[in-house]
Scaffold this motif. Structure first.
Motif: not given
Length: 859
Positions: A499-502, A275-281, A737-745
């Protein structure tokens, strides 16, 4: 008040643009709250279960564990004589006492020899039906067991395996195999923790689980009215002479809670980490959103400054918008978190752990933590754009709206990024060169953090070069449309970099874990090829020992040249330096094990360790305690006598298989440990006669057909099992990790959407001079693909660097093979292009629908 009104107006005026940022906050908060609610609910469930199943006082054997697990090394539970029951009943304050027998070192099969154990990893328990069990189980079909031919099963297990009254089942354990027919089905009156439970009557349970009557594994004691559990414990302890373990209901429940709680805590903090990774993204998404909104409102902010608004008021206006965004996303996230917790409970129910929503626990701290975290993260992320807004001068009112003020990354940012990246690279280098894993892990953690920060800061500088290369390779084929897509991505390097960093963060972790997982499998496979000289390995994947009957079945299998038994027990060591080491493992095996596992030695020969009263130790242990060939070590065996063993071999500590083992022969162990206390085999190894491997493999599987709890594997099977095990773990991590990738998308979608709005007039002009809707949409899609591939290149490159460094630390533990999973890396990279295409669908569609005249007239 004016600042608040302005913020409210701007927030609702751009509510569509804020929506995706709000979703990012919502998802992150929901994951945190869902994790907290789920873990609290699990704790509540188990607390109720332990409270319901614990008698006022429980008496058990001294060697029994505090959690009630009573399996010993010989596969039989430690027991007490039946006379202890009379002693307990004679104690003052005892209302009633009842003896019971149970064991979890069992396998239960149906008539077709299919294993009835839970697939979730929960235990299989066979015990005697008694009044204490009746507190949590209700007979809902048939009757309780009477006589050796009857058994009762819990309803969840019966439903899962389609068992009904009259069906035959078999109980397999160290004593033998006992068959009985189902006489009854009992239903849990509390939440089922996922275990499969079978009940026999007491005499049958004694014979089946222990091999004789007149013994109990525990005595359940109920206190008389007005007698406290603590007082009852003292009286029972006095009545039994202090020869047994006596625990109150609270002590038993606390021990069980601690045992389960350690697992729940690991799961809880792991999920919170993701969840913290998702917050960072999400931070990158929010920064991008507000940066673009500020850039688009430059002229508006300039007018506000011209008519008297101060820098602080403008700054506060943007922060209040962020506060509104944080509050909205967090409130919705708390609600969604409860939904996620319920979903996780349903998911657990599918694996056999039936969690009831009646136990749903939402502590007051959960919404508070979610709200505070969501709001604080959002406001902090908006701080830099807010400061930038405050610096807009009144003269900006004369400029065109949306003109980017930061088209090039600043020199300070570039220098800082290079310094951080260099420091991170140095940390990774020092980790790779470390001689101790503990020191290397520290440098690895520092290197990962610094290199990640460095890539984030230097992203805009990298964007200028990487996007040009990607454009030359991918976009030039699309002619003018491709070149325009490339220039749009290069127009604002800071935005493209953020954007790319996320996306980079999530993919870096995926690449790192893929490299580590592949290297572990490759290293272990390489070690198997080099070290293992046996054809077949027989073991229980749940760690249960191999019963004597199963071991005998292996020995009788035709076509085998040799069979090696392998046992693990514990002992107290007294080393030559005068130190005493308590409960230290020692491995006993047949002398043929020296051939089955070609372990390297640094002194002596391993075969000599299997001579009478001899042993081997590993190199690190020898150095730590001044041991050399010929040294004497006093070994006090568990449940046995004390021996003085001579060290005949010192093995290398630089191995993967059996790392740290100390070997003796089974004959030496049998000399000092009584036959009824001998531990069962942990594994059995078998080698076929020359040219008969295929036939022996088939014969072994046939011989163990009646023992489905044991797996027969050749070396190919064993490698595949390791690969599958690591693969399952990686898939679980990838899922989180898919949560963080979804947020990045969402970040890519948001960036493109805001970019389209920012370029409304430009898009209108391009349409006016002949750009078709299809070409416009293609241009936006190509821009999105380039941004996604830019993030993927950075993430995969960074992740592979992290993974390669981590593998160097694993090499210190014997895992020396570095393997880059190129198929996985390629799939992720190509998948990133599809992510870019998907992210561009809505922005491209909206851009294509713009009215040309209205777009040109936009200010």
């Amino acid at each position: 008040m004016t600042v608040l009104k302005t913020s409210m107006r701007n927030f609702f005026a751009h509510k569509g643009r804020m929506a995706l940022s709000a979703v990012a906050v919502l998802l992150s908060v929901a994951f945190v709250c869902g994790t907290l609610v789920f873990s609290d609910t699990m704790n509540t469930t188990f607390d109720k279960l332990f409270a319901a199943t614990s008698s006022d006082v429980t008496v058990s054997a001294k060697s029994a564990s505090d959690t009630g697990e009573t399996t010993s090394g010989n596969g039989k539970p430690p027991v007490m004589p039946a006379s202890v029951l009379a002693q307990v009943r004679s104690a003052p304050g005892v209302k009633s006492a009842e003896g019971a027998v149970f064991s979890s070192a069992v396998t239960v099969v149906d008539a077709d020899k299919d294993n009835l154990s839970p697939s979730s990893g929960a235990p299989t328990i066979v015990g005697s039906w008694n009044a204490n069990e009746a507190r949590t189980m209700k007979v809902t079909s048939g009757a309780a067991p009477k006589g050796s031919s009857q058994v009762m099963v819990d309803k969840d297990t019966a439903d899962k395996h389609h068992l009904k009254l009259g069906d035959e089942i078999g109980v397999i354990n160290a004593v033998g195999t006992h068959t009985a027919k189902i006489s009854g089905i009992a239903t849990f009156t509390v939440t089922n923790p996922g275990a499969a439970i079978f009940y026999l009557d007491t005499p049958t349970a004694q014979k089946t689980l222990v091999g004789r009557t007149g013994v109990y594994t525990n005595v359940n004691v109920t206190a008389a009215a007005g007698v406290s559990d603590a007082r009852l414990k003292q009286d029972v302890k006095a009545a039994t002479g202090g020869h047994y373990k006596v625990q109150t209901a609270k002590e038993t429940a606390d021990a069980n809670r601690k045992d389960v709680g350690s697992f729940l805590d690991v799961m809880k903090y792991a999920m919170l980490g993701f969840a913290g990774i998702a917050f960072l993204v999400g931070i990158f998404l929010i920064i991008n959103t507000f940066s673009m909104l500020v850039a688009q409102r430059t002229r508006e902010i300039g007018l506000m400054r011209a008519i008297g608004s101060s820098r602080k008021q403008v700054n506060r206006s943007v922060l209040v918008e962020a506060l509104l965004l944080g509050v909205t996303g967090s409130v919705l996230g708390v609600g969604a978190g409860i939904g996620i917790a319920v979903g996780l409970m349903k998911l657990m129910s599918m694996t056999g752990m039936n969690l009831s929503t009646d136990d749903l626990t939402v502590a007051w701290t959960t919404p508070v933590v979610g709200m505070v975290l969501g709001i604080v993260v959002t406001v902090l992320a908006a701080y830099l754009p807010a400061r930038r807004a405050g610096k807009v001068s009144p003269m900006a009112a004369l400029r065109d709206a949306g003109a980017p003020a930061d088209a090039k990354a600043g020199v300070v940012r570039a220098v800082l990024g290079l310094v951080l990246t260099g420091a991170g690279g140095l940390g990774l280098y020092l980790a790779a060169e470390a001689s101790k894993a503990s020191v290397g892990s520290m440098w690895l953690g520092l290197g990962v953090v610094l290199s990640l920060l460095g890539f984030v800061v230097i992203g805009p500088l990298l964007a200028s070069g990487v996007v040009r290369v990607l454009g030359a390779v991918l976009l030039r084929a699309f002619g003018p449309v491709g070149r325009m897509a490339e220039r749009n991505a290069l127009r604002n390097p800071r935005r493209t970099g953020a954007t790319g960093a996320a996306l980079m963060i999530g993919l870096a972790l995926v690449a790192c874990l893929s490299v580590v997982g592949s290297s572990m499998v490759a290293s272990a496979s390489d070690e198997l090829d080099k070290s293992v000289g046996t054809d077949f390995i027989i073991q229980n994947d749940g760690g249960q020992p191999i019963t004597p009957q199963a071991a005998q079945a292996v020995k009788k299998t035709p076509g085998l040249a040799r069979v090696t038994e392998y046992k693990v027990t514990s002992a107290d060591y007294t080393t030559p330096d005068g130190k005493t080491l308590k409960d230290t493992d020692i491995t006993a095996a047949d002398p043929s094990y020296a051939t089955d596992l070609r372990t390297k030695t640094v002194a002596g020969e391993l075969k000599d360790a299997y001579r009478p009263d001899s042993m081997s130790v590993h190199e690190k242990f020898a150095k730590a305690h001044g041991i050399h060939l010929g040294s004497k070590i006093k070994v006090a065996f568990k449940d046995g006598a004390t021996a003085e063993l001579t060290v005949r071999a010192i093995t290398s500590s630089d191995v993967v298989i059996d790392a740290g083992s100390k070997y003796i022969s089974t004959a030496t162990l049998a000399k000092y440990v009584p036959a009824d206390k001998m531990p069962l085999d942990a594994m059995v190894f078998a080698s076929a006669k020359d040219g008969q491997q295929a036939a022996a493999y088939k014969s072994l599987k046939s011989a163990l057909h009646d023992y489905p709890e044991y797996k027969v594997r050749d070396q190919t099977d064993y490698k595949q099992a390791m690969k599958d095990q690591i693969g399952q773990l990686l898939n679980l991590i990838y899922g989180l990790l898919a949560l963080a990738i979804i947020v990045a998308v969402l970040g890519v979608v948001n960036t493109l959407a805001l970019s389209v709005v920012e370029r409304t007039r430009e898009i209108g002009l391009m349409r006016a001079i002949g750009l078709s809707r299809r070409q416009l949409r293609r241009m936006i899609r190509m821009e999105s693909v380039v941004i996604a591939l830019f993030g993927a290149l950075l993430g995969l490159g960074l992740g592979m660097g992290w993974g390669a460094t981590a593998q160097q630390l694993l090499a210190l533990q014997g895992l020396k093979v570095l393997e880059i999973p190129w198929p996985t890396i390629t799939v992720v990279f190509v998948g990133s292009a599809f992510v870019g295409l998907f992210a561009a669908l809505i922005p491209a569609f909206r851009a294509g629908r713009m009215n040309v005249l209205n777009a040109i007239a936009t200010d």
